[in-house]
Design a protein around this motif. Sequence first.
Motif, PDB file in Angstrom:
ATOM      1  N   THR A  82       1.015  -1.230  -0.050  1.00  0.00           N
ATOM      2  CA  THR A  82       0.123  -0.059  -0.050  1.00  0.00           C
ATOM      3  C   THR A  82       1.020   1.301   0.101  1.00  0.00           C
ATOM      4  O   THR A  82       0.630   2.301  -0.772  1.00  0.00           O
ATOM      5  CB  THR A  82      -0.976  -0.117   1.243  1.00  0.00           C
ATOM      6  N   TYR A  83       2.085   1.209   0.895  1.00  0.00           N
ATOM      7  CA  TYR A  83       2.879   2.314   0.994  1.00  0.00           C
ATOM      8  C   TYR A  83       3.595   2.755  -0.514  1.00  0.00           C
ATOM      9  O   TYR A  83       3.664   3.665  -0.979  1.00  0.00           O
ATOM     10  CB  TYR A  83       4.015   1.983   1.853  1.00  0.00           C
ATOM     11  N   LYS A  84       3.760   1.656  -1.226  1.00  0.00           N
ATOM     12  CA  LYS A  84       4.497   1.762  -2.345  1.00  0.00           C
ATOM     13  C   LYS A  84       3.451   2.231  -3.677  1.00  0.00           C
ATOM     14  O   LYS A  84       3.870   3.006  -4.527  1.00  0.00           O
ATOM     15  CB  LYS A  84       4.938   0.316  -2.980  1.00  0.00           C
TER      16      LYS A  84
ATOM     17  N   TYR B 114       1.865   7.438  -6.490  1.00  0.00           N
ATOM     18  CA  TYR B 114       0.837   8.777  -6.684  1.00  0.00           C
ATOM     19  C   TYR B 114       1.533   9.961  -6.231  1.00  0.00           C
ATOM     20  O   TYR B 114       1.470  11.123  -6.812  1.00  0.00           O
ATOM     21  CB  TYR B 114      -0.385   8.734  -5.857  1.00  0.00           C
ATOM     22  N   SER B 115       2.369   9.801  -5.150  1.00  0.00           N
ATOM     23  CA  SER B 115       3.081  11.083  -4.735  1.00  0.00           C
ATOM     24  C   SER B 115       4.041  11.544  -5.696  1.00  0.00           C
ATOM     25  O   SER B 115       4.399  12.892  -5.974  1.00  0.00           O
ATOM     26  CB  SER B 115       3.494  10.911  -3.139  1.00  0.00           C
ATOM     27  N   THR B 116       4.866  10.456  -6.445  1.00  0.00           N
ATOM     28  CA  THR B 116       5.896  10.761  -7.290  1.00  0.00           C
ATOM     29  C   THR B 116       5.081  11.608  -8.479  1.00  0.00           C
ATOM     30  O   THR B 116       5.492  12.343  -9.382  1.00  0.00           O
ATOM     31  CB  THR B 116       6.271   9.433  -7.877  1.00  0.00           C
ATOM     32  N   LEU B 117       3.948  10.857  -9.070  1.00  0.00           N
ATOM     33  CA  LEU B 117       3.241  11.358 -10.009  1.00  0.00           C
ATOM     34  C   LEU B 117       2.568  13.077  -9.438  1.00  0.00           C
ATOM     35  O   LEU B 117       2.717  13.934 -10.605  1.00  0.00           O
ATOM     36  CB  LEU B 117       1.923  10.659 -10.178  1.00  0.00           C
ATOM     37  N   LYS B 118       2.444  13.025  -8.449  1.00  0.00           N
ATOM     38  CA  LYS B 118       2.114  14.698  -8.058  1.00  0.00           C
ATOM     39  C   LYS B 118       3.195  15.630  -8.411  1.00  0.00           C
ATOM     40  O   LYS B 118       2.974  16.731  -8.739  1.00  0.00           O
ATOM     41  CB  LYS B 118       1.647  14.482  -6.579  1.00  0.00           C
ATOM     42  N   GLU B 119       4.521  15.306  -7.973  1.00  0.00           N
ATOM     43  CA  GLU B 119       5.483  16.017  -8.363  1.00  0.00           C
ATOM     44  C   GLU B 119       5.909  16.112  -9.818  1.00  0.00           C
ATOM     45  O   GLU B 119       6.009  17.107 -10.124  1.00  0.00           O
ATOM     46  CB  GLU B 119       6.581  15.391  -7.880  1.00  0.00           C
ATOM     47  N   LYS B 120       5.615  15.061 -10.491  1.00  0.00           N
ATOM     48  CA  LYS B 120       5.886  15.405 -12.075  1.00  0.00           C
ATOM     49  C   LYS B 120       4.947  15.649 -12.832  1.00  0.00           C
ATOM     50  O   LYS B 120       5.201  16.298 -13.945  1.00  0.00           O
ATOM     51  CB  LYS B 120       6.373  13.667 -12.469  1.00  0.00           C
ATOM     52  N   ASP B 121       3.642  15.591 -12.388  1.00  0.00           N
ATOM     53  CA  ASP B 121       2.291  16.083 -13.386  1.00  0.00           C
ATOM     54  C   ASP B 121       1.302  16.209 -12.536  1.00  0.00           C
ATOM     55  O   ASP B 121       0.337  15.160 -12.416  1.00  0.00           O
ATOM     56  CB  ASP B 121       2.584  15.097 -14.348  1.00  0.00           C
ATOM     57  N   VAL B 122       1.286  17.401 -11.789  1.00  0.00           N
ATOM     58  CA  VAL B 122       0.124  17.638 -10.840  1.00  0.00           C
ATOM     59  C   VAL B 122      -1.177  17.557 -11.352  1.00  0.00           C
ATOM     60  O   VAL B 122      -2.166  17.185 -10.842  1.00  0.00           O
ATOM     61  CB  VAL B 122       0.324  18.992  -9.961  1.00  0.00           C
ATOM     62  N   GLU B 123      -1.234  18.218 -12.999  1.00  0.00           N
ATOM     63  CA  GLU B 123      -2.398  18.130 -13.407  1.00  0.00           C
ATOM     64  C   GLU B 123      -3.211  16.608 -13.765  1.00  0.00           C
ATOM     65  O   GLU B 123      -4.464  16.433 -13.259  1.00  0.00           O
ATOM     66  CB  GLU B 123      -2.403  18.686 -14.805  1.00  0.00           C
ATOM     67  N   LEU B 124      -2.189  15.637 -14.021  1.00  0.00           N
ATOM     68  CA  LEU B 124      -2.805  14.278 -14.122  1.00  0.00           C
ATOM     69  C   LEU B 124      -3.001  13.808 -12.627  1.00  0.00           C
ATOM     70  O   LEU B 124      -4.058  12.973 -12.556  1.00  0.00           O
ATOM     71  CB  LEU B 124      -1.596  13.531 -14.961  1.00  0.00           C
ATOM     72  N   TYR B 125      -2.294  13.818 -11.903  1.00  0.00           N
ATOM     73  CA  TYR B 125      -2.496  13.644 -10.521  1.00  0.00           C
ATOM     74  C   TYR B 125      -3.917  14.011  -9.944  1.00  0.00           C
ATOM     75  O   TYR B 125      -4.624  13.012  -9.397  1.00  0.00           O
ATOM     76  CB  TYR B 125      -1.569  13.878  -9.619  1.00  0.00           C
TER      77      TYR B 125
ATOM     78  N   PHE C 271      14.355  -1.163  -7.076  1.00  0.00           N
ATOM     79  CA  PHE C 271      13.279  -0.988  -7.351  1.00  0.00           C
ATOM     80  C   PHE C 271      12.553   0.477  -7.086  1.00  0.00           C
ATOM     81  O   PHE C 271      11.319   0.411  -7.184  1.00  0.00           O
ATOM     82  CB  PHE C 271      11.973  -1.967  -6.600  1.00  0.00           C
ATOM     83  N   ASP C 272      13.312   1.232  -6.771  1.00  0.00           N
ATOM     84  CA  ASP C 272      13.024   2.699  -6.731  1.00  0.00           C
ATOM     85  C   ASP C 272      12.425   2.921  -8.355  1.00  0.00           C
ATOM     86  O   ASP C 272      11.518   3.691  -8.538  1.00  0.00           O
ATOM     87  CB  ASP C 272      13.719   3.731  -6.420  1.00  0.00           C
ATOM     88  N   PHE C 273      13.414   2.599  -9.270  1.00  0.00           N
ATOM     89  CA  PHE C 273      12.987   2.804 -10.734  1.00  0.00           C
ATOM     90  C   PHE C 273      11.673   2.427 -10.968  1.00  0.00           C
ATOM     91  O   PHE C 273      10.993   2.951 -11.857  1.00  0.00           O
ATOM     92  CB  PHE C 273      14.500   2.057 -11.322  1.00  0.00           C
ATOM     93  N   LEU C 274      11.311   1.266 -10.260  1.00  0.00           N
ATOM     94  CA  LEU C 274      10.189   0.548 -10.660  1.00  0.00           C
ATOM     95  C   LEU C 274       8.948   1.662 -10.502  1.00  0.00           C
ATOM     96  O   LEU C 274       7.805   1.865 -11.300  1.00  0.00           O
ATOM     97  CB  LEU C 274       9.701  -0.747  -9.908  1.00  0.00           C
ATOM     98  N   LEU C 275       8.873   2.432  -9.587  1.00  0.00           N
ATOM     99  CA  LEU C 275       7.871   3.578  -9.185  1.00  0.00           C
ATOM    100  C   LEU C 275       8.013   4.670 -10.478  1.00  0.00           C
ATOM    101  O   LEU C 275       6.805   5.137 -10.981  1.00  0.00           O
ATOM    102  CB  LEU C 275       8.146   4.443  -7.786  1.00  0.00           C
ATOM    103  N   LEU C 276       8.925   4.949 -10.962  1.00  0.00           N
ATOM    104  CA  LEU C 276       9.382   5.899 -11.986  1.00  0.00           C
ATOM    105  C   LEU C 276       8.631   5.277 -13.252  1.00  0.00           C
ATOM    106  O   LEU C 276       8.157   6.016 -14.098  1.00  0.00           O
ATOM    107  CB  LEU C 276      10.839   6.199 -12.129  1.00  0.00           C
TER     108      LEU C 276
END
Length: 372
Positions: free
Chosen positions: A257-259, A264-275, A320-325
Amino acid sequence: CSAGIPFEGGLRCLCWKILLNYLPLEKALWSSLLKKQRDLYSQFLKEMIIQPGIAKANLGVSREDVTLEDHPLNPNPDSRWNTYFKDNEVLLQIDKDVRRLYPDMAFFQRPTDYPCLLILDPQNEFETLRKRVEQTTLKSQTVARNRSGVTNVRSCSPLKTTSNSLSEYEVLPNGCEAHWEVVERILFIYAKLNPGIAYVQGMNEIVGPLYYTFATDPNSEWKEHAEADTFFCFTNLMAEIRDNFIKSLDDSQCGITYKMEKVYSTLKEKDVELYLKLQEQNIKPQFFAFRWLMLLLSQEFLLPDVIRIWDSLFADDKRFDFLLLVCCAMLILIRDQLLEGDFTLNMRLLQDYPISDVHLILKKAKELQDSK
């Protein structure tokens, strides 16, 4: 490795073994370590498949008074029979899953060039895993689907014979074994050695690409020992991702769940509109990212593409941090469709991802990584 390992010359097989900490960096140690580990695996086969199989065969033949020793109804938790029946439940679940591995490819149904001679020795009168599955009546399983599409057996309802499930594929003649039977053995031994987690559906999707890579290697020595080498690489990989498979850890910092929230928190940083759009439509990461993360994207792409993605994942020194990206890149690459779509359309896009070019996805993930 991160940029993709060439298939020629058995290089990928070697690199994965190093990246998954099966082989040390010191080349001089390789041959002695491989011999030691492969001998150890043979030992596991003897202890966990052959000896119980011999005991079962002997108990079946000898009709003396078994009540003094051990018998199938013995309630003692240490009873060999008790263990045998428990193992059978795990085995049947594994069997059902590995028969369906990559159904669009013939590979897993084909016979291996290097069947396990320990198991297939005609002198052995013991019960093999194949015989165990054939002889055990399958309980129709009530499957709990509460973990977003990854099923886990919970309880059992009335007995039902296995004839239907076994006729799904022809079993190969004696003396031959299919690649899926080798994968079954790897998972069964893993479950026996790791009783805390045993077998959870989805592990078959993790072991499949590893075994395929080792068993199709051009180097015949790698190929011959694909089973043992896959077992140890799978065990090492599971040591890193096993928390995803443990339900009680779902909400802890190391759980799935944390992952998913991290995607979503990474997406928020990279593309807030889509988030914000996904938030507004109440599209939770559990609906799609659960499977992406848990199975390391092995269900989203064709096997050669999965293998290419895994080159980059295994080479990631942050593990596996890269997996989140990669997951973020997958969302950003279809952002226009997601921004226009309604809930139903977007769910369909995310659960059946439309882009098949993994190089494009990995390139985007790398850009996201470099823009930190």
